[in-house]
Design a protein around this motif. Structure first.
Motif, PDB file in Angstrom:
ATOM      1  N   CYS A   1      -4.069   8.819  -0.520  1.00 25.03           N
ATOM      2  CA  CYS A   1      -5.249   7.978  -0.269  1.00 25.03           C
ATOM      3  C   CYS A   1      -5.857   8.236   1.100  1.00 25.03           C
ATOM      4  CB  CYS A   1      -4.872   6.503  -0.368  1.00 25.03           C
ATOM      5  SG  CYS A   1      -4.201   6.007  -1.953  1.00 25.03           S
ATOM      6  N   TRP A   2      -5.025   8.245   2.118  1.00 23.99           N
ATOM      7  CA  TRP A   2      -5.543   8.326   3.483  1.00 23.99           C
ATOM      8  C   TRP A   2      -6.073   9.722   3.804  1.00 23.99           C
ATOM      9  CZ3 TRP A   2      -6.686   3.723   4.480  1.00 23.99           C
ATOM     10  CH2 TRP A   2      -5.895   2.690   4.018  1.00 23.99           C
ATOM     11  N   ASP A   3      -5.462  10.758   3.249  1.00 30.85           N
ATOM     12  CA  ASP A   3      -6.015  12.101   3.424  1.00 30.85           C
ATOM     13  C   ASP A   3      -7.381  12.214   2.751  1.00 30.85           C
ATOM     14  OD1 ASP A   3      -3.883  13.002   4.909  1.00 30.85           O
ATOM     15  OD2 ASP A   3      -2.917  14.069   3.240  1.00 30.85           O
ATOM     16  N   GLU A   4      -7.493  11.659   1.559  1.00 35.56           N
ATOM     17  CA  GLU A   4      -8.756  11.703   0.830  1.00 35.56           C
ATOM     18  C   GLU A   4      -9.834  10.910   1.573  1.00 35.56           C
ATOM     19  OE1 GLU A   4      -9.601  13.543  -1.767  1.00 35.56           O
ATOM     20  OE2 GLU A   4      -7.594  14.402  -1.840  1.00 35.56           O
ATOM     21  N   ILE A   5      -9.475   9.767   2.098  1.00 35.43           N
ATOM     22  CA  ILE A   5     -10.443   8.963   2.849  1.00 35.43           C
ATOM     23  C   ILE A   5     -10.875   9.708   4.110  1.00 35.43           C
ATOM     24  CG2 ILE A   5     -10.720   6.839   4.197  1.00 35.43           C
ATOM     25  CD1 ILE A   5      -8.914   5.488   2.030  1.00 35.43           C
TER      26      ILE A   5
ATOM     27  N   LEU B   1       0.829  -1.211   0.000  1.00 29.60           N
ATOM     28  CA  LEU B   1       0.000   0.000   0.000  1.00 29.60           C
ATOM     29  C   LEU B   1       0.862   1.259   0.000  1.00 29.60           C
ATOM     30  CD1 LEU B   1      -2.991  -0.838   2.367  1.00 29.60           C
ATOM     31  CD2 LEU B   1      -3.063  -0.402  -0.089  1.00 29.60           C
ATOM     32  N   SER B   2       2.007   1.208   0.663  1.00 32.68           N
ATOM     33  CA  SER B   2       2.929   2.352   0.641  1.00 32.68           C
ATOM     34  C   SER B   2       3.436   2.607  -0.771  1.00 32.68           C
ATOM     35  CB  SER B   2       4.104   2.108   1.585  1.00 32.68           C
ATOM     36  OG  SER B   2       3.661   2.002   2.908  1.00 32.68           O
ATOM     37  N   ILE B   3       3.703   1.541  -1.492  1.00 29.89           N
ATOM     38  CA  ILE B   3       4.157   1.694  -2.876  1.00 29.89           C
ATOM     39  C   ILE B   3       3.035   2.288  -3.728  1.00 29.89           C
ATOM     40  CG2 ILE B   3       4.899   0.445  -4.951  1.00 29.89           C
ATOM     41  CD1 ILE B   3       6.386  -1.491  -2.985  1.00 29.89           C
ATOM     42  N   PHE B   4       1.817   1.773  -3.558  1.00 27.21           N
ATOM     43  CA  PHE B   4       0.687   2.357  -4.283  1.00 27.21           C
ATOM     44  C   PHE B   4       0.541   3.837  -3.936  1.00 27.21           C
ATOM     45  CE2 PHE B   4      -1.595  -1.759  -5.351  1.00 27.21           C
ATOM     46  CZ  PHE B   4      -1.687  -1.499  -6.707  1.00 27.21           C
ATOM     47  N   GLU B   5       0.713   4.174  -2.665  1.00 24.14           N
ATOM     48  CA  GLU B   5       0.596   5.567  -2.218  1.00 24.14           C
ATOM     49  C   GLU B   5       1.626   6.453  -2.923  1.00 24.14           C
ATOM     50  OE1 GLU B   5      -1.204   8.586   0.009  1.00 24.14           O
ATOM     51  OE2 GLU B   5      -1.792   6.489   0.039  1.00 24.14           O
ATOM     52  N   MET B   6       2.829   5.904  -3.148  1.00 23.08           N
ATOM     53  CA  MET B   6       3.889   6.680  -3.804  1.00 23.08           C
ATOM     54  C   MET B   6       3.584   6.950  -5.279  1.00 23.08           C
ATOM     55  SD  MET B   6       7.522   5.390  -2.238  1.00 23.08           S
ATOM     56  CE  MET B   6       7.232   3.624  -2.259  1.00 23.08           C
ATOM     57  N   VAL B   7       2.850   6.041  -5.925  1.00 26.50           N
ATOM     58  CA  VAL B   7       2.632   6.210  -7.366  1.00 26.50           C
ATOM     59  C   VAL B   7       1.344   6.956  -7.690  1.00 26.50           C
ATOM     60  CG1 VAL B   7       4.006   4.175  -7.947  1.00 26.50           C
ATOM     61  CG2 VAL B   7       1.538   3.946  -7.700  1.00 26.50           C
TER      62      VAL B   7
ATOM     63  N   GLY C   1       2.583 -11.163  -7.823  1.00 23.80           N
ATOM     64  CA  GLY C   1       1.185 -10.765  -8.003  1.00 23.80           C
ATOM     65  C   GLY C   1       0.987  -9.282  -7.790  1.00 23.80           C
ATOM     66  N   PHE C   2       1.647  -8.733  -6.765  1.00 25.33           N
ATOM     67  CA  PHE C   2       1.542  -7.291  -6.532  1.00 25.33           C
ATOM     68  C   PHE C   2       2.117  -6.513  -7.707  1.00 25.33           C
ATOM     69  CE2 PHE C   2       3.804  -3.427  -5.293  1.00 25.33           C
ATOM     70  CZ  PHE C   2       2.710  -2.636  -5.004  1.00 25.33           C
ATOM     71  N   ALA C   3       3.247  -6.965  -8.227  1.00 28.01           N
ATOM     72  CA  ALA C   3       3.853  -6.277  -9.372  1.00 28.01           C
ATOM     73  C   ALA C   3       2.879  -6.254 -10.551  1.00 28.01           C
ATOM     74  CB  ALA C   3       5.166  -6.954  -9.769  1.00 28.01           C
ATOM     75  N   LEU C   4       2.158  -7.344 -10.750  1.00 28.85           N
ATOM     76  CA  LEU C   4       1.169  -7.383 -11.835  1.00 28.85           C
ATOM     77  C   LEU C   4      -0.002  -6.443 -11.552  1.00 28.85           C
ATOM     78  CD1 LEU C   4       1.200 -11.204 -12.596  1.00 28.85           C
ATOM     79  CD2 LEU C   4       2.139  -9.361 -14.017  1.00 28.85           C
ATOM     80  N   LEU C   5      -0.435  -6.356 -10.299  1.00 31.77           N
ATOM     81  CA  LEU C   5      -1.490  -5.395  -9.951  1.00 31.77           C
ATOM     82  C   LEU C   5      -1.022  -3.960 -10.187  1.00 31.77           C
ATOM     83  CD1 LEU C   5      -3.000  -6.863  -6.654  1.00 31.77           C
ATOM     84  CD2 LEU C   5      -4.129  -6.666  -8.881  1.00 31.77           C
ATOM     85  N   LEU C   6       0.234  -3.691  -9.881  1.00 29.42           N
ATOM     86  CA  LEU C   6       0.790  -2.364 -10.104  1.00 29.42           C
ATOM     87  C   LEU C   6       0.856  -2.044 -11.591  1.00 29.42           C
ATOM     88  CD1 LEU C   6       1.938   0.018  -8.467  1.00 29.42           C
ATOM     89  CD2 LEU C   6       4.190  -1.013  -8.707  1.00 29.42           C
ATOM     90  N   ILE C   7       1.250  -3.018 -12.385  1.00 28.75           N
ATOM     91  CA  ILE C   7       1.273  -2.842 -13.843  1.00 28.75           C
ATOM     92  C   ILE C   7      -0.142  -2.569 -14.347  1.00 28.75           C
ATOM     93  CG2 ILE C   7       1.617  -4.067 -16.035  1.00 28.75           C
ATOM     94  CD1 ILE C   7       4.059  -5.435 -14.625  1.00 28.75           C
ATOM     95  N   ALA C   8      -1.113  -3.287 -13.816  1.00 24.34           N
ATOM     96  CA  ALA C   8      -2.510  -3.072 -14.221  1.00 24.34           C
ATOM     97  C   ALA C   8      -2.961  -1.661 -13.880  1.00 24.34           C
ATOM     98  CB  ALA C   8      -3.411  -4.099 -13.541  1.00 24.34           C
ATOM     99  N   TYR C   9      -2.533  -1.142 -12.734  1.00 24.62           N
ATOM    100  CA  TYR C   9      -2.870   0.226 -12.345  1.00 24.62           C
ATOM    101  C   TYR C   9      -2.328   1.220 -13.380  1.00 24.62           C
ATOM    102  CZ  TYR C   9      -2.393   4.699  -9.993  1.00 24.62           C
ATOM    103  OH  TYR C   9      -2.418   6.034  -9.701  1.00 24.62           O
ATOM    104  N   PHE C  10      -1.057   1.051 -13.766  1.00 18.80           N
ATOM    105  CA  PHE C  10      -0.465   1.947 -14.756  1.00 18.80           C
ATOM    106  C   PHE C  10      -1.154   1.805 -16.112  1.00 18.80           C
ATOM    107  CE2 PHE C  10       3.392   1.777 -11.926  1.00 18.80           C
ATOM    108  CZ  PHE C  10       3.314   3.104 -11.525  1.00 18.80           C
ATOM    109  N   MET C  11      -1.529   0.575 -16.465  1.00 16.31           N
ATOM    110  CA  MET C  11      -2.221   0.374 -17.739  1.00 16.31           C
ATOM    111  C   MET C  11      -3.588   1.041 -17.723  1.00 16.31           C
ATOM    112  SD  MET C  11      -1.199  -3.549 -18.716  1.00 16.31           S
ATOM    113  CE  MET C  11      -2.414  -3.610 -19.987  1.00 16.31           C
ATOM    114  N   PHE C  12      -4.294   0.966 -16.612  1.00 17.93           N
ATOM    115  CA  PHE C  12      -5.602   1.617 -16.483  1.00 17.93           C
ATOM    116  C   PHE C  12      -5.456   3.123 -16.683  1.00 17.93           C
ATOM    117  CE2 PHE C  12      -9.100   2.884 -13.280  1.00 17.93           C
ATOM    118  CZ  PHE C  12     -10.072   2.945 -14.269  1.00 17.93           C
ATOM    119  N   GLU C  13      -4.449   3.698 -16.058  1.00 19.56           N
ATOM    120  CA  GLU C  13      -4.201   5.145 -16.222  1.00 19.56           C
ATOM    121  C   GLU C  13      -3.824   5.462 -17.671  1.00 19.56           C
ATOM    122  OE1 GLU C  13      -4.187   8.960 -15.177  1.00 19.56           O
ATOM    123  OE2 GLU C  13      -4.233   7.598 -13.476  1.00 19.56           O
TER     124      GLU C  13
END
Length: 139
Positions: free
Chosen positions: A42-46, A31-37, A88-100
């Motif tokens: 995230c937590w301020d918005e929540i 989650l920290s890595i997701f927060e960096m990218v 698996g996390f690396a693939l989820l991260l790649i999917a995030y970048f692809m979505f963007e």
């Protein structure tokens, strides 16, 4: 030392505690890595009540934990579980970048920061859905 850890992990309670500790550690790190990218915090918005950010973050949490679940069910060692969950996390991260990248009409991060719930829901569903595909592929 590795033999001592393996002995602890061979007991059901030790195994439960070991996998739980790994899950918490990986969840915090991933989650920290997701927060960096992401371009928003995230937590301020929540904290501000941003439902879109909450859905997107919840999808990431579910996706990470679901990949870890499949990694554990593969009945490999805890070390193999960690390896597969990182992949698996690396693939989820790649999917995030692809979505963007695949939505050039608008910025996913900006829309989520603006509480666009349709985008937040879509981001959540992408994370959840792909976590099942990734998890089912883990041997």
């Amino acid at each position: 030392m590795e033999h001592v850890i393996d002995a602890w992990l061979s007991h059901p309670l030790g195994s439960l505690l070991g996998y739980f500790a790994v899950a918490i550690l990986e969840l915090v790190v991933f989650l920290s890595i997701f927060e960096m990218v992401t371009k928003y915090n995230c937590w301020d918005e929540i904290r501000r009540g941003n439902v879109a950010a909450s859905m997107a973050t919840g999808g990431k949490i579910f996706g990470i934990c679901n990949v870890l679940r499949f990694s554990i069910q593969a009945e490999a060692s805890i070390y193999e579980t960690m390896k597969w969950s990182v992949i698996g996390f690396a693939l989820l991260l790649i999917a995030y970048f692809m979505f963007e990248f695949l939505t050039p009409v608008f910025s996913i991060d900006k829309e989520i920061a603006a509480d666009n719930r349709a985008v937040g829901l879509t981001a959540m569903l992408i994370s959840v859905s792909l976590s099942y595909v990734i998890g089912a592929s883990i041997l």
